[in-house]
Motif scaffolding. Structure first.
Motif, PDB file in Angstrom:
ATOM      1  N   LEU A 100       0.890  -1.244   0.058  1.00  0.00           N
ATOM      2  CA  LEU A 100       0.082   0.048   0.241  1.00  0.00           C
ATOM      3  C   LEU A 100       0.801   1.239   0.090  1.00  0.00           C
ATOM      4  N   ARG A 101       0.475   2.233  -0.648  1.00  0.00           N
ATOM      5  CA  ARG A 101       1.298   3.535  -0.852  1.00  0.00           C
ATOM      6  C   ARG A 101       0.491   4.344   0.227  1.00  0.00           C
ATOM      7  N   ILE A 102       1.138   5.698   0.211  1.00  0.00           N
ATOM      8  CA  ILE A 102       0.525   6.623   1.262  1.00  0.00           C
ATOM      9  C   ILE A 102       0.727   8.082   0.793  1.00  0.00           C
ATOM     10  N   VAL A 103      -0.559   8.718   0.538  1.00  0.00           N
ATOM     11  CA  VAL A 103      -0.356  10.165   0.208  1.00  0.00           C
ATOM     12  C   VAL A 103      -0.706  11.084   1.223  1.00  0.00           C
ATOM     13  N   LEU A 104      -0.002  12.159   1.514  1.00  0.00           N
ATOM     14  CA  LEU A 104      -0.416  12.802   2.697  1.00  0.00           C
ATOM     15  C   LEU A 104      -1.224  14.291   2.212  1.00  0.00           C
ATOM     16  N   ASP A 105      -1.956  14.758   3.037  1.00  0.00           N
ATOM     17  CA  ASP A 105      -2.692  15.998   2.980  1.00  0.00           C
ATOM     18  C   ASP A 105      -1.847  17.198   3.280  1.00  0.00           C
ATOM     19  N   GLY A 106      -1.473  17.927   2.196  1.00  0.00           N
ATOM     20  CA  GLY A 106      -0.430  19.093   2.548  1.00  0.00           C
ATOM     21  C   GLY A 106      -1.329  20.452   2.472  1.00  0.00           C
ATOM     22  N   VAL A 107      -1.607  21.160   3.567  1.00  0.00           N
ATOM     23  CA  VAL A 107      -2.459  22.179   4.025  1.00  0.00           C
ATOM     24  C   VAL A 107      -1.487  23.354   3.889  1.00  0.00           C
ATOM     25  N   PHE A 108      -1.043  23.796   2.459  1.00  0.00           N
ATOM     26  CA  PHE A 108       0.009  24.784   2.482  1.00  0.00           C
ATOM     27  C   PHE A 108      -0.633  26.143   1.886  1.00  0.00           C
ATOM     28  N   ASN A 109      -1.780  26.307   1.664  1.00  0.00           N
ATOM     29  CA  ASN A 109      -2.589  27.559   1.537  1.00  0.00           C
ATOM     30  C   ASN A 109      -2.620  28.391   2.787  1.00  0.00           C
ATOM     31  N   HIS A 110      -2.601  27.883   3.962  1.00  0.00           N
ATOM     32  CA  HIS A 110      -2.771  28.613   5.393  1.00  0.00           C
ATOM     33  C   HIS A 110      -2.366  27.865   6.417  1.00  0.00           C
ATOM     34  N   VAL A 111      -2.293  28.504   7.457  1.00  0.00           N
ATOM     35  CA  VAL A 111      -2.063  27.827   8.666  1.00  0.00           C
ATOM     36  C   VAL A 111      -2.938  28.034  10.009  1.00  0.00           C
ATOM     37  N   GLY A 112      -2.942  27.390  10.961  1.00  0.00           N
ATOM     38  CA  GLY A 112      -3.598  28.031  12.107  1.00  0.00           C
ATOM     39  C   GLY A 112      -3.119  29.092  12.798  1.00  0.00           C
ATOM     40  N   ARG A 113      -4.125  29.750  13.430  1.00  0.00           N
ATOM     41  CA  ARG A 113      -3.722  30.964  14.028  1.00  0.00           C
ATOM     42  C   ARG A 113      -2.727  30.665  15.134  1.00  0.00           C
ATOM     43  N   ALA A 114      -2.744  29.424  15.927  1.00  0.00           N
ATOM     44  CA  ALA A 114      -2.033  29.272  17.048  1.00  0.00           C
ATOM     45  C   ALA A 114      -0.603  28.581  16.274  1.00  0.00           C
ATOM     46  N   HIS A 115      -0.236  28.820  14.789  1.00  0.00           N
ATOM     47  CA  HIS A 115       1.115  28.375  14.494  1.00  0.00           C
ATOM     48  C   HIS A 115       2.159  29.432  15.089  1.00  0.00           C
ATOM     49  N   PRO A 116       3.269  28.859  15.809  1.00  0.00           N
ATOM     50  CA  PRO A 116       4.161  29.763  16.392  1.00  0.00           C
ATOM     51  C   PRO A 116       4.676  30.881  15.647  1.00  0.00           C
ATOM     52  N   ALA A 117       4.800  30.527  14.322  1.00  0.00           N
ATOM     53  CA  ALA A 117       5.550  31.830  13.559  1.00  0.00           C
ATOM     54  C   ALA A 117       4.458  32.796  13.382  1.00  0.00           C
ATOM     55  N   PHE A 118       3.137  32.599  13.457  1.00  0.00           N
ATOM     56  CA  PHE A 118       2.193  33.708  13.424  1.00  0.00           C
ATOM     57  C   PHE A 118       2.038  34.428  14.950  1.00  0.00           C
ATOM     58  N   ILE A 119       2.125  33.480  15.765  1.00  0.00           N
ATOM     59  CA  ILE A 119       2.176  34.255  17.144  1.00  0.00           C
ATOM     60  C   ILE A 119       3.380  35.166  17.151  1.00  0.00           C
ATOM     61  N   ARG A 120       4.453  34.490  16.950  1.00  0.00           N
ATOM     62  CA  ARG A 120       5.709  35.452  17.001  1.00  0.00           C
ATOM     63  C   ARG A 120       5.762  36.660  16.076  1.00  0.00           C
ATOM     64  N   THR A 121       5.164  36.552  15.128  1.00  0.00           N
ATOM     65  CA  THR A 121       4.836  37.536  14.219  1.00  0.00           C
ATOM     66  C   THR A 121       3.905  38.742  14.832  1.00  0.00           C
ATOM     67  N   ILE A 122       2.920  38.351  15.431  1.00  0.00           N
ATOM     68  CA  ILE A 122       1.901  39.266  16.002  1.00  0.00           C
ATOM     69  C   ILE A 122       2.535  40.063  17.075  1.00  0.00           C
ATOM     70  N   GLU A 123       3.446  39.160  18.055  1.00  0.00           N
ATOM     71  CA  GLU A 123       4.043  39.780  19.197  1.00  0.00           C
ATOM     72  C   GLU A 123       5.099  40.619  18.883  1.00  0.00           C
ATOM     73  N   GLU A 124       5.966  40.470  17.691  1.00  0.00           N
ATOM     74  CA  GLU A 124       7.141  41.192  17.162  1.00  0.00           C
ATOM     75  C   GLU A 124       6.912  42.265  16.428  1.00  0.00           C
TER      76      GLU A 124
END
Length: 418
Positions: free
Chosen positions: A95-119
């Motif tokens: 069996l092969r496996i294909v993953l779901d890549g959600v690369f259009n957006h991230v969640g609000r809790a993504h550390p990079a977004f939180i850091r950007t909002i803070e800094e």
């Protein structure tokens, strides 16, 4: 390429294992629930499928499409060891496996977004996002930001950013190196096709057999695939025509869609389906007997077909508006196949028969169709091999309802009388 022989079992893992979605406790201990999915691999093989098309499995806040870490397995599913175990077990079964890549957006809790909002604008990841900062920004002030279709918790990525290009390419390579075979690119329609042309070739250099599927709802699928460099596009147009023709007794709509489908298939292999994690169950749309006719179409036309988990058991479910509106179409499965209700076993046999027929006629992946007989209630079409003499004839009757597939020699390959 291997994709020409692929038939996917499409699974939404968080729902499949019964993980908490809306009321997730971020402090909850890890649950090694990918083992739950691993227990179903033999079932996928016995159904006749050749791989798993998985929904989101990366760390997220709720439903998986609000990613917070692309390099970490969601702790509601387990850890990297659990993932490696799933991959090994799948490969042992072919069996092969294909993953779901959600690369259009991230969640609000993504550390990079939180850091950007803070800094603020000088944050190292500030160019990851589409932000408009207040003039003379001060700490504590919020920028305006792009989101996904009005969902404020889904923060749109800036696909003009070289850093985002590197991030997506690194994520793809990381998991391909761990044994997956390709990517379904969520909301690919919302991303400039040029972004994929900048990312995918570099990934292909290292993983030349990787398959890239773009989620696209409307448009010229073949042209989109060409301009983006994607291998395949979700064939929503055929999906809609299939259930609508059966629900309304209007096979003219399906006949028109098949003509368009053949045109799309000239330029790429569309990804075909009669159900997925975002739409009403086919058995809810048209009823169980007519759902057999939908499955018959799925396995007798060109493309790379997928079976959404539960459709092969005649599951019903309606997608509704609002929080929790996906629950019915993203259900938990029991711990083992032996615990399934016997009420769906008849549909399971139907899918096994149709998939078996498809495997005995592998040329169907590139088939072309031609009308033999057409009315509102009855449709007969011939699927033929564009590179050889092989053909089959498909007869669909929506009033009875019934379906029959016959080989060129007159042998009945599949028959259903509802």
């Amino acid at each position: 390429m291997w994709i020409e022989h692929a038939i996917w079992w499409h699974v939404y893992p968080l729902g499949f294992v019964g993980a908490p979605i809306r009321d997730r406790d971020p402090q909850a201990p890890m649950v090694h629930s990918l083992a739950h999915l691993e227990a179903w691999l033999d079932y996928a093989v016995e159904l006749g499928t050749s791989g798993l098309l998985l929904g989101p499995i990366f760390d997220s806040s709720t439903h998986g499409y609000d990613t917070t870490d692309y390099f970490r397995i969601d702790p509601r599913l387990g850890d990297e060891d659990d993932f490696d175990s799933l991959v090994r077990a799948a490969k042992q079964r072919g069996l092969r496996i294909v993953l779901d890549g959600v690369f259009n957006h991230v969640g609000r809790a993504h550390p990079a977004f939180i850091r950007t909002i803070e800094e603020g604008p000088s944050a190292p990841e500030a160019d990851w996002f589409r932000l408009t900062w207040p003039e003379a920004w001060q700490p504590g002030q919020q920028p305006e930001y792009g989101d996904f279709e009005g969902h404020g918790d889904l923060i749109a990525l800036n696909h003009d950013s070289p850093a985002v290009e590197r991030l997506v390419g690194d994520v793809m390579r990381h998991w391909l190196a761990r044994g997956v075979d390709g990517w379904r690119l969520d909301a690919a329609y919302a991303v400039d096709p040029a972004f994929w042309t900048r990312v995918i070739p570099g990934v292909r250099q290292e993983f030349p057999e990787a398959w890239f599927l773009g989620e696209v709802i409307h448009g010229d699928y073949a042209q989109i695939a060409t301009t983006s460099g994607l291998d395949s596009i979700t064939q929503y147009e055929l999906w809609k025509a299939t259930w609508s023709a059966l629900a309304d007794a209007n096979f003219y709509e399906l006949a028109h869609a098949l003509t368009r489908h053949d045109e799309f298939a000239e330029g790429m292999l569309p990804q075909t389906f009669v159900g997925n994690h975002d739409v009403d169950r086919i058995a809810t749309k048209v009823g169980g007997p007519k759902a057999v006719l939908a499955a018959t179409v799925l396995f007798t036309v060109a493309g790379v077909p997928s079976v959404y988990y539960g459709d092969e058991q005649a599951y019903t479910g309606e997608k509704t508006v609002g929080w929790g509106g996906d629950d019915q179409v993203r259900p938990v499965f029991p711990a083992t196949p032996s615990e399934l209700s016997p009420l769906g076993s008849w549909m399971h046999r139907v899918y096994q028969d149709l998939i078996g027929m498809r495997r005995r006629h592998p040329w169907l992946v590139r088939a072309r169709t031609e009308q033999v007989e057409l009315s509102n209630e009855r449709f007969v079409y011939r699927a033929r091999n564009p590179e050889g003499p092989e053909s089959i004839t498909v007869e669909l009757d929506v009033l009875r309802p019934s379906a029959q597939v016959t080989g060129a020699d007159g042998q009945v390959l599949f028959r259903y009388d509802g």
